[in-house]
Design a protein around this motif. Structure first.
Motif, PDB file in Angstrom:
ATOM      1  N   THR A   1      41.433  15.441  89.064  1.00  0.00           N
ATOM      2  CA  THR A   1      40.466  14.879  89.326  1.00  0.00           C
ATOM      3  C   THR A   1      39.369  14.531  87.699  1.00  0.00           C
ATOM      4  N   LEU A   2      39.473  13.402  87.792  1.00  0.00           N
ATOM      5  CA  LEU A   2      39.017  13.283  86.160  1.00  0.00           C
ATOM      6  C   LEU A   2      36.351  12.743  86.851  1.00  0.00           C
ATOM      7  N   ARG A   3      35.828  13.956  85.960  1.00  0.00           N
ATOM      8  CA  ARG A   3      34.572  13.103  86.229  1.00  0.00           C
ATOM      9  C   ARG A   3      34.155  12.453  85.082  1.00  0.00           C
TER      10      ARG A   3
ATOM     11  N   ARG B   1      41.974  12.892  81.006  1.00  0.00           N
ATOM     12  CA  ARG B   1      42.605  13.757  81.391  1.00  0.00           C
ATOM     13  C   ARG B   1      42.996  14.946  80.010  1.00  0.00           C
TER      14      ARG B   1
ATOM     15  N   SER C   1      36.848  16.696  83.277  1.00  0.00           N
ATOM     16  CA  SER C   1      38.285  16.461  83.791  1.00  0.00           C
ATOM     17  C   SER C   1      39.096  17.835  84.134  1.00  0.00           C
TER      18      SER C   1
ATOM     19  N   ASP D   1      44.849   7.494  83.607  1.00  0.00           N
ATOM     20  CA  ASP D   1      43.818   7.039  84.280  1.00  0.00           C
ATOM     21  C   ASP D   1      42.565   5.946  84.436  1.00  0.00           C
TER      22      ASP D   1
END
Length: 300
Positions: free
Chosen positions: A70-72, A117, A122, A136
């Motif tokens: 999960t990437l913010r 990442r 993230s 990504d």
């Protein structure tokens, strides 16, 4: 009775010299193995709170990569039906690219910034210098391509340093990206390693490359320079500072020469790594806007 010390025999002198050389080689190799481990696992930079006026229309988003991370990030909606994914550099986070994001947003573009990442907020512990970061970027393109405010045929990418190299790699694999801007990027991971760690030649370079490979990095895949002509008519903009110690002119020149038209190359006078907005803010914004306008909007 006094005895005279016997002189060292040539064989013993050679043995001592060889032992010294081996000790030095072991020291250099160990030091560079540690250095490689550090650049694969950089310390995270915490995000600082933004003022209400900074990217005022932004919303928090979460991207899911195909390998389960999960990437913010933040997304600013498009007002011109086009969008640009913006990627930060090594050991930084999305806030590093606020100038670029605001410049593109002012021009009407949808803008997606996110922490790669192993960076910022993230997931991930391993930074692979463009290898797995391709996933990504793919997740980011999936996100903007599905947005109701964006026409999927009007997508671009802008990356700095590691993000710039990833941008080129990602565009080579994803034809949805119609324009690529890369600032302070390296032409290949091997070339960058040789430049950064090559003081002792293979003795200092190979331990870094071995460590990366043993950690799971596909070093040979991070080589956009070898394939840039496969962009097949999609425009490329390269940006660099003329006093950039991290992305020296000879590497940038090689990258530009390897690319096929349409391509452009802007060297920012007096700029170190990433100082484009500091040294020439108005020109930097103008060039970014002109590049993406021409590529994504059909502008002049």
């Amino acid at each position: 009775m006094k005895t005279t010390p016997r002189p060292l025999r040539p064989v013993r002198i050679l043995a001592f010299a060889l032992a010294g050389v081996l000790a030095l080689a072991a020291f250099i190799a160990l030091r560079n193995v540690r250095a490689a481990h550090a650049v694969l696992h950089p310390a995270r930079q915490a995000l600082k709170p933004l003022g209400a006026a900074t990217l005022a229309a932004r919303t928090d988003v979460a991207l899911r990569t195909r390998d389960g991370l999960t990437l913010r990030g933040w997304y600013v909606p498009s007002r011109n039906r086009a969008a640009v994914v913006v990627m930060h550099g090594f050991a930084e986070n999305r806030a590093q690219m606020l100038f670029e994001a605001e410049a593109l947003s002012r021009a009407g573009y949808g803008v997606l910034l996110f922490d790669s990442r192993g960076h910022g907020e993230s997931d991930g512990e391993l930074v692979t210098w463009g290898d797995r970061e391709r996933e990504d970027l793919r997740a980011a393109v999936d996100f903007v391509a599905a947005r109701a405010d964006v026409e999927p045929s009007r997508l671009g990418v802008l990356g700095f340093s590691m993000g710039g190299t990833t941008a080129m790699l990602g565009a080579l694999e994803d034809a949805r990206l119609k324009a690529v801007a890369a600032a302070g990027a390296y032409p290949s991971l091997v070339a960058d390693t040789r430049y950064s760690y090559g003081r002792w030649g293979p003795l200092s370079v190979q331990p870094v490359l071995w460590t990366m490979r043993l950690s799971g990095v596909d070093v040979d895949a991070v080589d956009p320079m070898a394939r840039l002509c496969e962009l097949k008519g999609r425009p490329l903009l390269l940006i660099n500072g003329d006093v950039d110690a991290y992305a020296p002119a000879f590497l940038q020149d090689a990258l530009f020469q390897a690319a096929c038209e349409p391509k452009a190359y802007w060297v920012v006078p007096g700029a170190h790594h990433g100082e484009y907005a500091t040294k020439a803010p108005a020109e930097y914004e103008r060039r970014l806007r002109a590049f993406f306008d021409a590529a994504l909007l059909g502008g002049p």
